[in-house]
Design an enzyme around this catalytic site. Structure first.
Site, PDB file in Angstrom:
ATOM      1  N   LEU A   1       0.810  -1.217   0.000  1.00 20.28           N
ATOM      2  CA  LEU A   1       0.000   0.000   0.000  1.00 20.28           C
ATOM      3  C   LEU A   1       0.841   1.262   0.000  1.00 20.28           C
ATOM      4  O   LEU A   1       0.295   2.365  -0.063  1.00 20.28           O
ATOM      5  CB  LEU A   1      -0.930   0.008   1.228  1.00 20.28           C
ATOM      6  CG  LEU A   1      -1.850  -1.210   1.379  1.00 20.28           C
ATOM      7  CD1 LEU A   1      -2.603  -1.140   2.706  1.00 20.28           C
ATOM      8  CD2 LEU A   1      -2.824  -1.312   0.217  1.00 20.28           C
TER       9      LEU A   1
ATOM     10  N   TYR B   1       1.807  11.035 -12.162  1.00 22.51           N
ATOM     11  CA  TYR B   1       1.313  10.101 -11.141  1.00 22.51           C
ATOM     12  C   TYR B   1       0.765   8.836 -11.797  1.00 22.51           C
ATOM     13  O   TYR B   1       1.108   7.713 -11.391  1.00 22.51           O
ATOM     14  CB  TYR B   1       0.224  10.776 -10.305  1.00 22.51           C
ATOM     15  CG  TYR B   1      -0.405   9.874  -9.274  1.00 22.51           C
ATOM     16  CD1 TYR B   1       0.332   9.388  -8.203  1.00 22.51           C
ATOM     17  CD2 TYR B   1      -1.752   9.518  -9.367  1.00 22.51           C
ATOM     18  CE1 TYR B   1      -0.251   8.562  -7.254  1.00 22.51           C
ATOM     19  CE2 TYR B   1      -2.345   8.698  -8.423  1.00 22.51           C
ATOM     20  CZ  TYR B   1      -1.588   8.220  -7.363  1.00 22.51           C
ATOM     21  OH  TYR B   1      -2.180   7.399  -6.422  1.00 22.51           O
TER      22      TYR B   1
ATOM     23  N   LYS C   1       2.086   4.835 -11.534  1.00 19.32           N
ATOM     24  CA  LYS C   1       1.220   3.741 -11.106  1.00 19.32           C
ATOM     25  C   LYS C   1       1.140   2.655 -12.184  1.00 19.32           C
ATOM     26  O   LYS C   1       1.162   1.458 -11.887  1.00 19.32           O
ATOM     27  CB  LYS C   1      -0.176   4.273 -10.779  1.00 19.32           C
ATOM     28  CG  LYS C   1      -0.261   5.016  -9.461  1.00 19.32           C
ATOM     29  CD  LYS C   1       0.034   4.101  -8.294  1.00 19.32           C
ATOM     30  CE  LYS C   1      -0.259   4.737  -6.961  1.00 19.32           C
ATOM     31  NZ  LYS C   1       0.027   3.839  -5.817  1.00 19.32           N
TER      32      LYS C   1
ATOM     33  N   ASN D   1     -11.496   7.386  -5.966  1.00 23.64           N
ATOM     34  CA  ASN D   1     -11.297   8.294  -4.832  1.00 23.64           C
ATOM     35  C   ASN D   1     -11.780   7.629  -3.539  1.00 23.64           C
ATOM     36  O   ASN D   1     -12.972   7.391  -3.365  1.00 23.64           O
ATOM     37  CB  ASN D   1     -12.081   9.589  -5.062  1.00 23.64           C
ATOM     38  CG  ASN D   1     -11.616  10.309  -6.312  1.00 23.64           C
ATOM     39  OD1 ASN D   1     -10.633  11.021  -6.302  1.00 23.64           O
ATOM     40  ND2 ASN D   1     -12.341  10.100  -7.418  1.00 23.64           N
TER      41      ASN D   1
END
Length: 228
Positions: A53, A103, A107, A132
């Site tokens: 995470l 970003y 990822k 989100n």
């Protein structure tokens, strides 16, 4: 079972660890940026499941996206390979992985690295492209507009909304944790090559702001807001 959680002090990590400690007897290896590296080596040797995470959301420099979201993932997988530990690995990605921004690119690179790792080692990999995420222990002014709006409205601070009509896909943290607990037990839900959280919410930025403001107003008006 021994479970490694990277990003243990982050929003999702804290909620997941709280659930694991409350409902299971598993041994939890908590790793965050201030944890000694030697512990990560031991954790990668002994873990039976990895929840990866850790990541970078708001770096000072754009280059930190790739080093934090791709570089550390590469380091983690290399350690698992070093110890010939082919346990399942879950990684938190983002819906922005489909977008062409620094970003999202970082990822996406992490996802591709994990797919390659699975092909090489045969390990089961679980990639979640989270939308989100909102809910308890989420930091305002960091990675959640909902948390920022709640904080600012509660403290009579201004908020900035450039376009009220922007569509938002939201997922509540408890639903994320429920999905991850299912994945730990081999009950993950998949769509194509990705794992998904079954419960999400569609709304607009304007509706979110109006709802939070109605909660604040209900205190002054002593009224009961619509809790549906």
């Amino acid at each position: 079972m021994k479970i490694l959680v990277t990003g243990a002090k982050g929003f999702i990590g804290k909620n997941l660890i709280a659930e694991l400690k409350t409902t299971t007897n598993h041994e939890i290896f908590e790793y965050d940026q201030d944890t000694e590296y030697s512990l990560l080596q031991r954790y990668c040797q002994e873990a039976n499941f990895v929840f990866h995470l850790a990541g970078v959301n708001r770096p000072k420099e754009q280059a930190e996206f790739m080093s934090g979201n791709f570089g550390f993932t590469s380091e983690l997988l290399e350690l698992l390979k070093q110890y010939q530990n082919n346990c399942p690995v879950m990684i938190s990605s983002s819906i922005q992985a489909a977008l062409d921004n620094p970003y999202g690119q970082s990822k996406k690179a992490g996802e591709e690295l994990l797919f390659s790792y699975s092909e090489e080692t045969g390990a089961n990999v679980l990639i979640y492209r989270f939308p989100n995420v909102f809910g308890k222990w989420c930091r305002p002014n960091y990675n959640s507009a909902v948390a920022t709006f709640c904080h600012n409205i509660a403290h009579d601070l201004p908020i900035q909304v450039n376009d009220r009509s922007v569509e938002m896909t939201l997922v509540y943290i408890d639903d994320v944790v429920k999905s991850l607990m299912g994945a730990l037990e081999g009950r993950e839900q998949r769509e194509d090559n990705y794992c998904v959280v079954s419960i999400t919410h569609q709304t607009t930025l304007g509706k979110i702001v109006d709802l939070i403001e109605s909660f604040k107003a209900s205190r002054a008006e002593r009224s009961i807001p619509d809790m549906s």
